[in-house]
Write a protein that holds these residues in place. Sequence first.
Motif, PDB file in Angstrom:
ATOM      1  N   UNK A   4     101.334 -20.112  74.258  1.00  0.00           N
ATOM      2  CA  UNK A   4     101.933 -21.195  74.505  1.00  0.00           C
ATOM      3  C   UNK A   4     101.821 -21.785  75.934  1.00  0.00           C
ATOM      4  N   UNK A   5     101.261 -20.680  76.258  1.00  0.00           N
ATOM      5  CA  UNK A   5     101.088 -20.691  77.408  1.00  0.00           C
ATOM      6  C   UNK A   5      99.576 -20.277  78.412  1.00  0.00           C
ATOM      7  N   UNK A   6      98.890 -20.342  77.344  1.00  0.00           N
ATOM      8  CA  UNK A   6      97.220 -20.273  77.539  1.00  0.00           C
ATOM      9  C   UNK A   6      96.664 -19.725  76.750  1.00  0.00           C
ATOM     10  N   UNK A   7      97.508 -19.747  75.680  1.00  0.00           N
ATOM     11  CA  UNK A   7      96.427 -19.209  74.685  1.00  0.00           C
ATOM     12  C   UNK A   7      95.986 -17.668  74.617  1.00  0.00           C
ATOM     13  N   UNK A   8      96.693 -16.709  75.899  1.00  0.00           N
ATOM     14  CA  UNK A   8      96.295 -15.000  76.080  1.00  0.00           C
ATOM     15  C   UNK A   8      96.716 -14.182  75.179  1.00  0.00           C
ATOM     16  N   UNK A   9      98.302 -14.322  74.737  1.00  0.00           N
ATOM     17  CA  UNK A   9      98.835 -13.616  74.489  1.00  0.00           C
ATOM     18  C   UNK A   9      98.642 -13.123  73.588  1.00  0.00           C
ATOM     19  N   UNK A  10      99.667 -12.433  72.045  1.00  0.00           N
ATOM     20  CA  UNK A  10      99.597 -11.892  71.198  1.00  0.00           C
ATOM     21  C   UNK A  10     100.736 -13.019  70.479  1.00  0.00           C
ATOM     22  N   UNK A  11     101.412 -12.925  70.869  1.00  0.00           N
ATOM     23  CA  UNK A  11     102.582 -14.053  70.677  1.00  0.00           C
ATOM     24  C   UNK A  11     102.819 -15.460  70.859  1.00  0.00           C
ATOM     25  N   UNK A  12     103.279 -15.930  69.760  1.00  0.00           N
ATOM     26  CA  UNK A  12     102.617 -17.071  69.588  1.00  0.00           C
ATOM     27  C   UNK A  12     103.762 -17.935  70.064  1.00  0.00           C
ATOM     28  N   UNK A  13     103.530 -19.385  71.322  1.00  0.00           N
ATOM     29  CA  UNK A  13     105.352 -19.692  71.641  1.00  0.00           C
ATOM     30  C   UNK A  13     105.313 -21.908  71.048  1.00  0.00           C
ATOM     31  N   UNK A  14     104.276 -22.231  70.669  1.00  0.00           N
ATOM     32  CA  UNK A  14     103.755 -23.205  70.074  1.00  0.00           C
ATOM     33  C   UNK A  14     104.705 -23.107  68.620  1.00  0.00           C
ATOM     34  N   UNK A  15     105.360 -24.043  68.560  1.00  0.00           N
ATOM     35  CA  UNK A  15     104.970 -24.653  66.427  1.00  0.00           C
ATOM     36  C   UNK A  15     105.107 -26.331  66.051  1.00  0.00           C
ATOM     37  N   UNK A  16     105.832 -26.986  65.664  1.00  0.00           N
ATOM     38  CA  UNK A  16     105.374 -28.826  65.665  1.00  0.00           C
ATOM     39  C   UNK A  16     105.042 -29.475  66.691  1.00  0.00           C
ATOM     40  N   UNK A  17     104.135 -28.792  67.743  1.00  0.00           N
ATOM     41  CA  UNK A  17     103.973 -29.227  68.661  1.00  0.00           C
ATOM     42  C   UNK A  17     102.044 -29.645  68.927  1.00  0.00           C
ATOM     43  N   UNK A  18     101.877 -30.270  69.273  1.00  0.00           N
ATOM     44  CA  UNK A  18     100.218 -30.332  69.435  1.00  0.00           C
ATOM     45  C   UNK A  18      99.423 -29.444  70.463  1.00  0.00           C
ATOM     46  N   UNK A  19      98.300 -29.332  70.045  1.00  0.00           N
ATOM     47  CA  UNK A  19      97.664 -27.669  70.991  1.00  0.00           C
ATOM     48  C   UNK A  19      97.232 -28.107  71.436  1.00  0.00           C
ATOM     49  N   UNK A  20      97.573 -27.832  72.613  1.00  0.00           N
ATOM     50  CA  UNK A  20      96.613 -28.239  73.865  1.00  0.00           C
ATOM     51  C   UNK A  20      95.430 -27.630  74.004  1.00  0.00           C
ATOM     52  N   UNK A  21      94.191 -28.656  74.738  1.00  0.00           N
ATOM     53  CA  UNK A  21      92.723 -28.049  74.527  1.00  0.00           C
ATOM     54  C   UNK A  21      91.907 -26.695  75.197  1.00  0.00           C
ATOM     55  N   UNK A  22      93.236 -26.429  76.357  1.00  0.00           N
ATOM     56  CA  UNK A  22      93.085 -25.553  77.173  1.00  0.00           C
ATOM     57  C   UNK A  22      93.490 -23.875  76.208  1.00  0.00           C
ATOM     58  N   UNK A  23      94.696 -23.945  75.236  1.00  0.00           N
ATOM     59  CA  UNK A  23      95.215 -23.411  74.735  1.00  0.00           C
ATOM     60  C   UNK A  23      94.499 -23.153  73.195  1.00  0.00           C
ATOM     61  N   UNK A  24      93.675 -23.920  72.883  1.00  0.00           N
ATOM     62  CA  UNK A  24      92.173 -23.287  71.875  1.00  0.00           C
ATOM     63  C   UNK A  24      91.344 -22.664  71.528  1.00  0.00           C
ATOM     64  N   UNK A  25      91.284 -21.612  70.272  1.00  0.00           N
ATOM     65  CA  UNK A  25      90.893 -20.593  69.967  1.00  0.00           C
ATOM     66  C   UNK A  25      90.499 -20.138  68.857  1.00  0.00           C
ATOM     67  N   UNK A  26      88.887 -18.959  68.853  1.00  0.00           N
ATOM     68  CA  UNK A  26      88.144 -19.179  67.640  1.00  0.00           C
ATOM     69  C   UNK A  26      87.774 -19.100  67.096  1.00  0.00           C
ATOM     70  N   UNK A  27      86.656 -19.012  65.876  1.00  0.00           N
ATOM     71  CA  UNK A  27      86.188 -19.591  64.975  1.00  0.00           C
ATOM     72  C   UNK A  27      85.974 -19.744  63.677  1.00  0.00           C
ATOM     73  N   UNK A  28      85.659 -21.236  63.382  1.00  0.00           N
ATOM     74  CA  UNK A  28      85.167 -21.172  61.580  1.00  0.00           C
ATOM     75  C   UNK A  28      85.605 -19.892  61.074  1.00  0.00           C
TER      76      UNK A  28
END
Length: 476
Positions: A4-28
């Motif tokens: 939830x602080x940039x999407x770099x770490x292994x532990x997630x902090x986001x819950x029901x809020x929208x994911x900001x673009x700078x924390x998006x990652x992954x492939x289909x």
Amino acid sequence: MGAGAGGKGISETRTIDRIPENERHGLPRDQFTLWFAANLQITAVVDGALAVVFGAEALTAIIGLAVGNLFGGIVMALHSAQGPRLGLPQMISSRAQFGVKGATLPLLLVILMYLGFSATGTVLSGQAINLLLGVENPAIGMIVFGAATAIIAIFGYRVIHLIGRVATVISILGFGYLAWQLFRQHDVSSAFGQQPATMASFLFSVALSAGWQLTFAPYVADYSRYLPSGTSPVRTFFCTFLGSAMAAQIAMSFGVLVAALGAKFLSNQVGFLGALAGHGAPLVYLVIASGKLTVNCLNAYGGFMALLTTVTAFNRQSRVSPLARALCILGFVGLSLVIALLASANFLSIFKNFMLLLLAVFTPWSAVNLVDYYLISKEKVDVPALYDPAGRYGAYNRTALGCYLFGILIQIPFLNQPLYEGPIASMLGGADISWIVSLVVTGLLYYLIKRNSPAVPERMILDGVNREGADGLAQS
């Protein structure tokens, strides 16, 4: 640094809020492995076996299950394609249809679903872990499995996807080995033609697998919402659809064969697979535990978000602390563990009824959500209004709730379940087409009423600026 602080770490902090673009990652393709692992597992085998147990001829069952996985998988994957665009958990986005507080009605049913699936998964996985460890106390395996589920769910999104990739490899190897042993030890051709094919048993098989796929609909977008917003919705759709439908069909077809061969699978699912594997039994127990771990983590993760979505509808919060997040997950896993420990031995009958009940209550929800998102809103959502009962979508959307309840009630004449057989189902020789009727009628009714809805924004709104003065438009 957490996810939830940039999407770099292994532990997630986001819950029901929208994911900001700078924390998006992954492939289909990550969706493929996650949903492949979640479907190539022992409970899907049980689901396929149920088709034969309740009267379907083997080939008829396999074809019917394939049809259900195809159509149910399409609906389920359409929900997954919403994730990258919105960056929201699935049930938060349903506030756009049902209202911020009105969405709690289907949410309560979703929570019951999560608990039911978590409990059944804990029972089966507990048996596998006990056999793997060589212990007899059934509680030990369940507690070990519950602890692993809680830990992974607390870490969150990244670790869940990692577990899915690992479990995909393990499941392919394990089920490949089991299939080889089944064909080596049994005359598989004798499984076919044991009883006449009927339309009723075919449609029952379709309903079983369609219901299986549709139960993923309320939470499938939870696991695609971190994908970059520019991710192709078509690729997201197909990766999710292929992973889910293919793996479910493999597992269910295997279940059809073992049930039709008259094997002792039905009385002892885990023990039968271990005996079938012979010296490879430890691998099979690992396959069972890893497959169920994947889907139980989805249940625990989705369960805590469903709980938070329900609570925050009334306190207007959009984020919670990591401690509250962890406590919520632990509470959910603990409750599902208690249910598993108290579970009835009449597993197959209860599971069959549970699956058909879920199909009845989630089909109209899915129809409302998809018609609104793709045909009425056309992928345009006012995200801040999803957290404000006084905003664009209102507290309760009477139209959506009415269509949803109508979609449940209209199924009654078409139902064919142990507790009730509707008059139209009786006229059709016991065929249950209730979910098809509900999907079509609910979707059409909602579209006709809401196609010119004033609550639809002119564009996607991601923040509270320039809200177009549209607050309070969805009280109809």
